[in-house]
Motif scaffolding. Structure first.
Motif, PDB file in Angstrom:
ATOM      1  N   ARG A  85     -32.065  46.063 -41.049  1.00 32.65           N
ATOM      2  CA  ARG A  85     -31.377  46.319 -42.040  1.00 32.65           C
ATOM      3  C   ARG A  85     -32.157  46.136 -43.543  1.00 32.65           C
ATOM      4  N   GLY A  86     -33.279  45.167 -43.321  1.00 35.69           N
ATOM      5  CA  GLY A  86     -33.961  44.895 -44.610  1.00 35.69           C
ATOM      6  C   GLY A  86     -35.067  46.144 -44.825  1.00 35.69           C
ATOM      7  N   LEU A  87     -35.470  46.644 -43.558  1.00 32.85           N
ATOM      8  CA  LEU A  87     -36.431  47.823 -43.634  1.00 32.85           C
ATOM      9  C   LEU A  87     -35.685  48.874 -44.164  1.00 32.85           C
ATOM     10  N   LEU A  88     -34.626  49.155 -43.775  1.00 33.87           N
ATOM     11  CA  LEU A  88     -33.776  50.555 -44.222  1.00 33.87           C
ATOM     12  C   LEU A  88     -33.300  50.397 -45.604  1.00 33.87           C
ATOM     13  N   THR A  89     -33.339  49.201 -46.246  1.00 32.75           N
ATOM     14  CA  THR A  89     -32.919  48.788 -47.560  1.00 32.75           C
ATOM     15  C   THR A  89     -34.373  49.226 -48.349  1.00 32.75           C
ATOM     16  N   PHE A 142     -22.605  47.671 -36.637  1.00 30.77           N
ATOM     17  CA  PHE A 142     -23.139  47.314 -37.754  1.00 30.77           C
ATOM     18  C   PHE A 142     -22.689  48.464 -38.891  1.00 30.77           C
ATOM     19  N   PRO A 143     -22.299  47.903 -40.060  1.00 27.66           N
ATOM     20  CA  PRO A 143     -21.832  48.943 -41.010  1.00 27.66           C
ATOM     21  C   PRO A 143     -22.770  49.863 -41.512  1.00 27.66           C
ATOM     22  N   TYR A 144     -24.034  49.481 -41.682  1.00 24.56           N
ATOM     23  CA  TYR A 144     -25.034  50.592 -42.168  1.00 24.56           C
ATOM     24  C   TYR A 144     -25.337  51.512 -41.075  1.00 24.56           C
ATOM     25  N   VAL A 145     -25.129  51.305 -39.927  1.00 26.25           N
ATOM     26  CA  VAL A 145     -25.340  52.494 -38.916  1.00 26.25           C
ATOM     27  C   VAL A 145     -24.354  53.455 -39.268  1.00 26.25           C
ATOM     28  N   LEU A 226     -25.719  48.115 -46.094  1.00 29.73           N
ATOM     29  CA  LEU A 226     -27.020  47.454 -46.191  1.00 29.73           C
ATOM     30  C   LEU A 226     -26.865  45.886 -46.741  1.00 29.73           C
ATOM     31  N   SER A 227     -26.043  45.644 -47.327  1.00 28.64           N
ATOM     32  CA  SER A 227     -25.954  44.471 -48.110  1.00 28.64           C
ATOM     33  C   SER A 227     -24.901  43.543 -47.218  1.00 28.64           C
ATOM     34  N   THR A 231     -23.215  39.324 -38.188  1.00 24.96           N
ATOM     35  CA  THR A 231     -22.197  38.034 -37.814  1.00 24.96           C
ATOM     36  C   THR A 231     -22.312  38.107 -36.395  1.00 24.96           C
ATOM     37  N   ASP A 232     -21.757  36.870 -35.781  1.00 27.57           N
ATOM     38  CA  ASP A 232     -21.537  36.879 -34.452  1.00 27.57           C
ATOM     39  C   ASP A 232     -20.445  37.959 -33.897  1.00 27.57           C
ATOM     40  N   GLU A 233     -19.550  38.208 -34.555  1.00 32.45           N
ATOM     41  CA  GLU A 233     -18.571  39.413 -34.119  1.00 32.45           C
ATOM     42  C   GLU A 233     -19.405  40.572 -34.093  1.00 32.45           C
ATOM     43  N   SER A 234     -20.338  40.803 -34.762  1.00 39.20           N
ATOM     44  CA  SER A 234     -20.953  42.059 -34.664  1.00 39.20           C
ATOM     45  C   SER A 234     -21.941  42.230 -33.552  1.00 39.20           C
ATOM     46  N   VAL A 235     -22.057  41.185 -32.962  1.00 39.24           N
ATOM     47  CA  VAL A 235     -22.691  41.251 -31.550  1.00 39.24           C
ATOM     48  C   VAL A 235     -21.853  41.509 -30.608  1.00 39.24           C
ATOM     49  N   LYS A 236     -20.608  41.186 -30.376  1.00 41.43           N
ATOM     50  CA  LYS A 236     -19.553  41.097 -29.491  1.00 41.43           C
ATOM     51  C   LYS A 236     -19.678  42.485 -28.653  1.00 41.43           C
TER      52      LYS A 236
END
Length: 250
Positions: A85-89, A142-145, A226-227, A231-236
């Motif tokens: 995410r940081g790289l894409l930012t 992941f929202p940025y995807v 990207l901001s 979270t753990d939820e995004s891993v599920k």
């Protein structure tokens, strides 16, 4: 991991090695360091216009996130996705035009990496764009995807082909679907065309900080996504797949 050279006013960032150019923390740090140099030199001489081209060696542009590095470990996964995410930012905020010269296969995060450039060129003789969420039974949580794909690809029919059908899209088809800007017969022609465009854009003598702000105005949903922190939820439903599955990519 990568090299950075400057030809006139055009920077060329090359992912090096004849491997899959998987995005793990070490490779991301290498790319980020190159981008830091590009940004620093551009900021130090704001009156000098520049452009950046990103390409790679071998048959892969990037085969996505490095699943073997993660080892099905939730914390390592979150760390890696934060780095991506940081790289894409970084790419989305560079104060200059950016061109992806896609030299080969781009999968999942590799597709997002290409889409975070202003222009995308691709070779015809090797490579495809591929997002395999359905093939491996994973959600793009992941929202940025989601935001990058929706902002940079205008057609819901193409979203269907790329996401729902997990279609492997070669260069000529990618042009037809409006995903990329142009396709060329070989990687050499692709990079040469990217350099030519970069030089043309540099001649416009745009102010880098204005260019970067205009990009932010055009794609606010991508910058907002990207901001969003992992979270753990995004891993599920995103990871925890068998490492032995070579087709599993992020």
């Amino acid at each position: 991991m990568c090299t950075l050279e400057k030809r006139g006013s055009v920077y060329i960032l090359t992912l090096t090695g004849n491997d899959e150019h998987l995005l793990n923390p070490s490779r991301i740090d290498s790319i980020s360091a190159a981008l830091h140099r590009v940004r620093g030199e551009s900021t130090a001489t704001p009156s000098t216009c520049t452009a950046l081209i990103t390409t790679g060696e071998g048959m892969f542009f990037s085969n996505g996130g490095d699943i073997p590095w993660v080892q099905s470990n939730k914390q390592k996964f979150l760390f890696m996705m934060s780095k991506i995410r940081g790289l894409l930012t970084d790419f989305m905020s560079l104060p200059m035009p950016t061109i992806a010269a896609v030299n080969g296969h781009a999968t999942c995060a590799g597709v997002n990496l290409a889409l975070c450039h202003d222009y995308i060129f691709m070779r015809k003789d090797c490579g495809y764009l591929y997002i395999n969420f359905n093939d491996v039974g994973r959600l793009p949580t992941f929202p940025y995807v989601r935001a990058t794909i929706r902002a940079k690809i205008s057609s819901p029919a193409v979203w269907r082909d790329l996401i729902m059908s997990a279609q492997k899209i070669p260069a000529t088809m990618a042009v037809e679907k409006g995903i990329i800007d142009a396709a060329y017969d070989t990687v050499e022609e692709t990079v040469a065309a990217a350099i030519d465009l970069g030089e043309q854009l540099v001649m416009r003598k745009w102010k880098g900080h204005v260019y970067a702000e205009n990009r932010k105005l055009l794609f606010p949903e991508v910058l907002q996504a990207l901001s969003v922190l992992e979270t753990d939820e995004s891993v599920k439903n995103s990871l925890i797949v068998p490492i032995k599955d070579p087709a599993s990519r992020l």
